[in-house]
Design a protein around this motif. Structure first.
Motif, PDB file in Angstrom:
ATOM      1  N   GLU A 213      46.600  51.204  47.298  1.00  0.00           N
ATOM      2  CA  GLU A 213      47.756  51.158  46.395  1.00  0.00           C
ATOM      3  C   GLU A 213      47.484  50.391  45.100  1.00  0.00           C
ATOM      4  OE1 GLU A 213      47.825  50.162  49.539  1.00  0.00           O
ATOM      5  OE2 GLU A 213      49.259  51.425  50.622  1.00  0.00           O
ATOM      6  N   THR A 214      46.383  49.681  45.028  1.00  0.00           N
ATOM      7  CA  THR A 214      46.057  48.925  43.814  1.00  0.00           C
ATOM      8  C   THR A 214      45.366  49.854  42.821  1.00  0.00           C
ATOM      9  OG1 THR A 214      45.798  46.896  45.096  1.00  0.00           O
ATOM     10  CG2 THR A 214      44.858  46.918  42.881  1.00  0.00           C
ATOM     11  N   ASP A 215      46.046  50.117  41.708  1.00  0.00           N
ATOM     12  CA  ASP A 215      45.591  51.090  40.710  1.00  0.00           C
ATOM     13  C   ASP A 215      45.515  50.390  39.352  1.00  0.00           C
ATOM     14  OD1 ASP A 215      45.086  53.228  39.054  1.00  0.00           O
ATOM     15  OD2 ASP A 215      46.852  54.388  39.646  1.00  0.00           O
ATOM     16  N   LEU A 216      44.319  49.971  38.978  1.00  0.00           N
ATOM     17  CA  LEU A 216      44.137  49.172  37.768  1.00  0.00           C
ATOM     18  C   LEU A 216      43.617  50.009  36.603  1.00  0.00           C
ATOM     19  CD1 LEU A 216      42.313  46.069  39.313  1.00  0.00           C
ATOM     20  CD2 LEU A 216      44.776  46.444  39.095  1.00  0.00           C
ATOM     21  N   ASP A 217      44.271  49.877  35.460  1.00  0.00           N
ATOM     22  CA  ASP A 217      43.725  50.384  34.201  1.00  0.00           C
ATOM     23  C   ASP A 217      43.171  49.173  33.470  1.00  0.00           C
ATOM     24  OD1 ASP A 217      43.536  52.609  32.076  1.00  0.00           O
ATOM     25  OD2 ASP A 217      44.479  50.959  30.992  1.00  0.00           O
ATOM     26  N   ILE A 218      41.886  49.206  33.171  1.00  0.00           N
ATOM     27  CA  ILE A 218      41.189  48.034  32.635  1.00  0.00           C
ATOM     28  C   ILE A 218      40.557  48.374  31.292  1.00  0.00           C
ATOM     29  CG2 ILE A 218      39.270  46.433  33.035  1.00  0.00           C
ATOM     30  CD1 ILE A 218      39.747  46.908  36.065  1.00  0.00           C
ATOM     31  N   ALA A 219      40.671  47.451  30.353  1.00  0.00           N
ATOM     32  CA  ALA A 219      40.031  47.622  29.048  1.00  0.00           C
ATOM     33  C   ALA A 219      39.206  46.381  28.727  1.00  0.00           C
ATOM     34  CB  ALA A 219      41.071  47.853  27.958  1.00  0.00           C
ATOM     35  N   VAL A 220      37.989  46.608  28.240  1.00  0.00           N
ATOM     36  CA  VAL A 220      37.103  45.523  27.806  1.00  0.00           C
ATOM     37  C   VAL A 220      36.457  45.936  26.490  1.00  0.00           C
ATOM     38  CG1 VAL A 220      36.630  44.724  30.164  1.00  0.00           C
ATOM     39  CG2 VAL A 220      35.129  46.432  29.104  1.00  0.00           C
ATOM     40  N   ARG A 221      35.806  44.996  25.840  1.00  0.00           N
ATOM     41  CA  ARG A 221      35.117  45.310  24.585  1.00  0.00           C
ATOM     42  C   ARG A 221      33.986  46.309  24.848  1.00  0.00           C
ATOM     43  NH1 ARG A 221      36.278  42.297  20.208  1.00  0.00           N
ATOM     44  NH2 ARG A 221      34.261  42.793  19.278  1.00  0.00           N
TER      45      ARG A 221
END
Length: 246
Positions: free
Chosen positions: A26-34
Motif C-alpha cells: 500500500e505504500t506508493d511513493l512518488d520521489i523526486a531528486v536532483r
C-alpha cells in the motif's frame, strides 16, 4: 469513500528533477531528486528501506493488534519498532490513533534517507509529503470537487524545509476520516506529525463554521507551522503559509 487515482501527480512533476516511483504494497511513493544525483541504486535503496520498515511494523501489529485499530492515542509495547514509537508520539500530540500517521512516516523516512544523497528531495505518498528544497517551489492543492482544487498552491521557500506537508479529506482517498472537509492541509516540522494532525483537524470539520476552528486547533500543536482547510467554496488558512494561484 471513493479512491482517487493518483493522476494528480502528472500535474506537479518538477521538470528540473528526476521523478521515480517506489511501490511496496500500500505504500506508493512518488520521489523526486536532483537529476545529477539520480541513480538506479536509489530506487533499490528506498524499496529495501520501505519493505524492511513495513515488515517490522506488520510483525509488531500481529503481536499488538490494538495498535492498528485504535482511534485514540495508544502507547506501544516496549519492544515495538521505531516506527510505532514515532507514529504514536505524533498521534498523541494530535489526539488520534497511531495509524493516522503511517503515510507521513513513510514519506519522512524515505525523504531523510535520500537527503543524504541529494540536496533536493520531494517524497509524496498519497498526498502526504516530505521535502527538502534548494529553490522555491509550488505544492498544488487537490481538494476533490471544490472549485479551489488544482487552482491554488502553497509556495514553499527553502528556508522552511525540511518540511512535512500532509493532507486529509473526508471526501477523497481511502483513509478513515470522520470529517467533511474537501482538504485539510497541515505544514509541520515532521511529516509524521503533519499526517496525524491533518487527520485530527479534518475530523473536526462538519460544516463551513468549523473551518477556522480546525485551523486554530492545528496551530496549537507544537511543531505545526501552518494550516489550510477547504470545504466547497470556502477556505480558512493561518500560520506560516503562502497561497498562490496556478
Amino acid at each position: 469513500m471513493p479512491y482517487e487515482p493518483r493522476s494528480y501527480r502528472s500535474l506537479y512533476t518538477q521538470k528540473d528533477l528526476i521523478h521515480f516511483r517506489v511501490l511496496v504494497e500500500e505504500t506508493d511513493l512518488d520521489i523526486a531528486v536532483r537529476k545529477e544525483r539520480y541513480d538506479l541504486k536509489l530506487e533499490k535503496l528506498i524499496y529495501s528501506l520501505v519493505q524492511e520498515e513495513r515488515e517490522l511494523l506488520k510483525d509488531y501489529i500481529k503481536k499488538d493488534p490494538l495498535f492498528l485499530s485504535s482511534l485514540e492515542p495508544y502507547e506501544p509495547f516496549l519492544n515495538a519498532p521505531p516506527s510505532a514509537f514515532e507514529m504514536s508520539k505524533a498521534a498523541r500530540l494530535a489526539g488520534v490513533g497511531p495509524m493516522a500517521a503511517v503515510a507521513g512516516y513513510f514519506s519522512e523516512i524515505a525523504g531523510k534517507k535520500l537527503a543524504t544523497y541529494s540536496s533536493e528531495v520531494i517524497v509524496e505518498n498519497g498526498g502526504d509529503i516530505w521535502l527538502k528544497l534548494k529553490k522555491t517551489r509550488l505544492v498544488g492543492i487537490f481538494a476533490g470537487s471544490s472549485p479551489f482544487s488544482n487552482r491554488i498552491a502553497l509556495q514553499i521557500n527553502p528556508n522552511l524545509t525540511p518540511l512535512g506537508i500532509c493532507t486529509s479529506s473526508g471526501k477523497v482517498g481511502h483513509s478513515l476520516s470522520f470529517g467533511k472537509a474537501d482538504a485539510m492541509v497541515i505544514l509541520a516540522n515532521s511529516a509524521t506529525l503533519a499526517d496525524a494532525v491533518a487527520t485530527a483537524a479534518c475530523n473536526r470539520v462538519k460544516s463551513e463554521q468549523d473551518l477556522e476552528k480546525a485551523v486554530n486547533f492545528a496551530l496549537e500543536i507544537p511543531g505545526v507551522i501552518g494550516a489550510l482547510c477547504i470545504l466547497g467554496d470556502k477556505m480558512a488558512a493561518k500560520g506560516n503559509i503562502k497561497i498562490v494561484p496556478i
